[in-house]
Design an enzyme around this catalytic site. Structure first.
Site, mmCIF file in Angstrom:
data_model
loop_
_atom_site.group_PDB
_atom_site.id
_atom_site.type_symbol
_atom_site.label_atom_id
_atom_site.label_comp_id
_atom_site.label_asym_id
_atom_site.label_seq_id
_atom_site.Cartn_x
_atom_site.Cartn_y
_atom_site.Cartn_z
ATOM 1 N N PRO A 95 0.794 -1.230 0.000
ATOM 2 C CA PRO A 95 0.000 0.000 0.000
ATOM 3 C C PRO A 95 0.827 1.280 0.000
ATOM 4 O O PRO A 95 1.848 1.365 0.679
ATOM 5 C CB PRO A 95 -0.820 -0.101 1.292
ATOM 6 C CG PRO A 95 -0.119 -1.098 2.135
ATOM 7 C CD PRO A 95 0.540 -2.062 1.175
ATOM 8 N N ASN A 96 0.346 2.227 -0.768
ATOM 9 C CA ASN A 96 0.884 3.594 -0.868
ATOM 10 C C ASN A 96 2.186 3.693 -1.652
ATOM 11 O O ASN A 96 2.659 4.807 -1.896
ATOM 12 C CB ASN A 96 1.069 4.232 0.534
ATOM 13 C CG ASN A 96 -0.251 4.436 1.236
ATOM 14 O OD1 ASN A 96 -1.175 5.007 0.663
ATOM 15 N ND2 ASN A 96 -0.374 3.942 2.457
ATOM 16 N N TYR B 153 11.749 8.670 1.290
ATOM 17 C CA TYR B 153 11.744 7.609 0.278
ATOM 18 C C TYR B 153 12.469 7.977 -1.021
ATOM 19 O O TYR B 153 12.531 7.167 -1.939
ATOM 20 C CB TYR B 153 10.301 7.182 -0.032
ATOM 21 C CG TYR B 153 9.606 6.599 1.182
ATOM 22 C CD1 TYR B 153 10.022 5.389 1.718
ATOM 23 C CD2 TYR B 153 8.555 7.263 1.801
ATOM 24 C CE1 TYR B 153 9.404 4.853 2.832
ATOM 25 C CE2 TYR B 153 7.933 6.738 2.920
ATOM 26 C CZ TYR B 153 8.364 5.529 3.430
ATOM 27 O OH TYR B 153 7.757 5.007 4.537
ATOM 28 N N HIS C 264 12.543 -3.577 1.816
ATOM 29 C CA HIS C 264 12.118 -2.220 2.178
ATOM 30 C C HIS C 264 13.109 -1.225 1.613
ATOM 31 O O HIS C 264 14.332 -1.460 1.640
ATOM 32 C CB HIS C 264 12.038 -2.050 3.699
ATOM 33 C CG HIS C 264 11.063 -2.983 4.322
ATOM 34 N ND1 HIS C 264 9.705 -2.801 4.255
ATOM 35 C CD2 HIS C 264 11.254 -4.153 4.984
ATOM 36 C CE1 HIS C 264 9.103 -3.806 4.861
ATOM 37 N NE2 HIS C 264 10.018 -4.643 5.304
ATOM 38 N N ARG D 209 14.159 3.646 12.070
ATOM 39 C CA ARG D 209 12.969 4.498 12.107
ATOM 40 C C ARG D 209 12.174 4.233 13.399
ATOM 41 O O ARG D 209 12.720 3.744 14.366
ATOM 42 C CB ARG D 209 12.145 4.262 10.838
ATOM 43 C CG ARG D 209 12.953 4.579 9.565
ATOM 44 C CD ARG D 209 12.136 4.404 8.312
ATOM 45 N NE ARG D 209 11.011 5.341 8.281
ATOM 46 C CZ ARG D 209 9.999 5.259 7.409
ATOM 47 N NH1 ARG D 209 9.994 4.298 6.499
ATOM 48 N NH2 ARG D 209 9.013 6.135 7.449
ATOM 49 N N GLU E 174 11.804 -10.356 1.495
ATOM 50 C CA GLU E 174 11.145 -9.140 1.990
ATOM 51 C C GLU E 174 12.067 -7.953 1.715
ATOM 52 O O GLU E 174 13.269 -8.015 1.992
ATOM 53 C CB GLU E 174 10.891 -9.284 3.499
ATOM 54 C CG GLU E 174 10.241 -8.070 4.133
ATOM 55 C CD GLU E 174 10.092 -8.220 5.654
ATOM 56 O OE1 GLU E 174 10.257 -9.354 6.186
ATOM 57 O OE2 GLU E 174 9.837 -7.198 6.301
ATOM 58 N N ARG F 35 5.584 12.138 -2.887
ATOM 59 C CA ARG F 35 5.402 12.604 -1.506
ATOM 60 C C ARG F 35 6.585 12.121 -0.662
ATOM 61 O O ARG F 35 7.196 11.106 -0.968
ATOM 62 C CB ARG F 35 4.139 12.002 -0.872
ATOM 63 C CG ARG F 35 2.871 12.201 -1.633
ATOM 64 C CD ARG F 35 2.073 13.384 -1.073
ATOM 65 N NE ARG F 35 0.659 13.340 -1.411
ATOM 66 C CZ ARG F 35 0.153 13.345 -2.636
ATOM 67 N NH1 ARG F 35 0.944 13.318 -3.672
ATOM 68 N NH2 ARG F 35 -1.159 13.342 -2.824
ATOM 69 N N ASN G 275 7.505 -6.057 -1.030
ATOM 70 C CA ASN G 275 7.585 -4.941 -0.087
ATOM 71 C C ASN G 275 6.178 -4.769 0.466
ATOM 72 O O ASN G 275 5.324 -4.148 -0.170
ATOM 73 C CB ASN G 275 8.049 -3.654 -0.781
ATOM 74 C CG ASN G 275 8.192 -2.508 0.221
ATOM 75 O OD1 ASN G 275 7.699 -2.591 1.349
ATOM 76 N ND2 ASN G 275 8.852 -1.440 -0.188
ATOM 77 N N ALA H 27 3.228 -0.912 4.886
ATOM 78 C CA ALA H 27 2.715 -0.858 6.263
ATOM 79 C C ALA H 27 2.202 -2.214 6.760
ATOM 80 O O ALA H 27 2.233 -2.493 7.965
ATOM 81 C CB ALA H 27 1.609 0.187 6.361
HETATM 82 O O1 CA2 Z 1 10.797 1.400 3.500
HETATM 83 C C1 CA2 Z 1 9.879 0.766 2.977
HETATM 84 O O2 CA2 Z 1 9.954 0.280 1.848
HETATM 85 C C2 CA2 Z 1 8.543 0.605 3.725
HETATM 86 O O3 CA2 Z 1 8.018 -0.683 3.408
HETATM 87 C C3 CA2 Z 1 7.642 1.696 3.220
HETATM 88 C C4 CA2 Z 1 6.290 1.716 3.919
HETATM 89 C C5 CA2 Z 1 6.471 1.745 5.438
HETATM 90 O O4 CA2 Z 1 5.211 1.649 6.074
HETATM 91 C C6 CA2 Z 1 7.377 0.624 5.922
HETATM 92 O O5 CA2 Z 1 7.552 0.752 7.319
HETATM 93 C C7 CA2 Z 1 8.724 0.680 5.240
HETATM 94 C C8 CA2 Z 1 5.491 2.953 3.489
HETATM 95 C C9 CA2 Z 1 5.157 2.943 2.027
HETATM 96 C C10 CA2 Z 1 4.465 4.226 1.702
HETATM 97 O O6 CA2 Z 1 5.214 4.881 0.707
HETATM 98 C C11 CA2 Z 1 5.025 6.209 0.532
HETATM 99 C C12 CA2 Z 1 5.752 6.784 -0.476
HETATM 100 C C13 CA2 Z 1 5.655 8.123 -0.708
HETATM 101 C C14 CA2 Z 1 4.838 8.893 0.084
HETATM 102 C C15 CA2 Z 1 4.102 8.311 1.098
HETATM 103 C C16 CA2 Z 1 4.204 6.966 1.330
#
Ligand code: CA2
Length: 143
Positions: A9-10, A22, A99, A106, A97, A17, A73, A76
């Site tokens: 997700p996201n 990221y 990330h 974090r 897995e 963003r 990946n 969340a």
């Molecule tokens: O570091 C990663 O790849 C994560 O899987 C990214 C997730 C986070 O919840 C994990 O703890 C670590 C978040 C993905 C959301 O990605 C966004 C990208 C741009 C703006 C907002 C969110």
């Protein structure tokens, strides 16, 4: 060999963003890199981004029919989802897995993963290269 890459997700928001967390790489950039690296390594890569937990479970179950390895990946859902963990354990595909960020550097809630115990391994903290390294590992592990 065929490899399924699942983005949770996201991750479709990448590059648009929170670039301080990221980076500026978009999901399309990651998928293009995976296609290129897949050709170099001689494997077929199919990538999919899904926001909902149930859709990810279904995609994992379906991948069992054709893929030799899974890169995921879970975003969340890493930190919340018993359903994804059960699906990965059930299909028994070699799973890596991934990330982008170093989740251990974090917030505390990101330090726990429901997925890592059922994965072959975890790669985190290297941005787009986390996926590149995962593809190399999946190519070596998969059937
Ligand atoms: O570091 C990663 O790849 C994560 O899987 C990214 C997730 C986070 O919840 C994990 O703890 C670590 C978040 C993905 C959301 O990605 C966004 C990208 C741009 C703006 C907002 C969110």
């Amino acid at each position: 060999m065929k490899i399924m890459v699942l983005h949770g997700p996201n991750l479709n928001l990448l590059g648009t963003r929170e670039p301080e967390v990221y980076g500026s790489t978009t999901l399309a950039d990651i998928d293009a890199m995976l296609q290129e690296e897949g050709k170099r390594l001689g494997v077929e890569v199919r990538a999919l981004q899904l926001n909902s937990e149930g859709a990810l479970v279904t995609a994992i179950q379906e991948a069992a029919a054709w893929a030799g390895a899974l890169i995921i990946n879970p975003a969340a859902y890493t930190h919340t989802s018993v359903a994804l963990r059960d699906a990965i354990a059930a299909v028994a595909l070699p799973t890596i897995e991934v990330h982008l960020s170093n989740v251990f550097a974090r917030e505390e809630f990101r330090h726990h993963s429901y997925i890592t115990p059922v994965a072959a391994g975890l790669i985190c903290g290297f941005g787009i290269d986390s996926y590149r390294l995962a593809l190399i590992a999946a190519t070596r592990m998969g059937t």
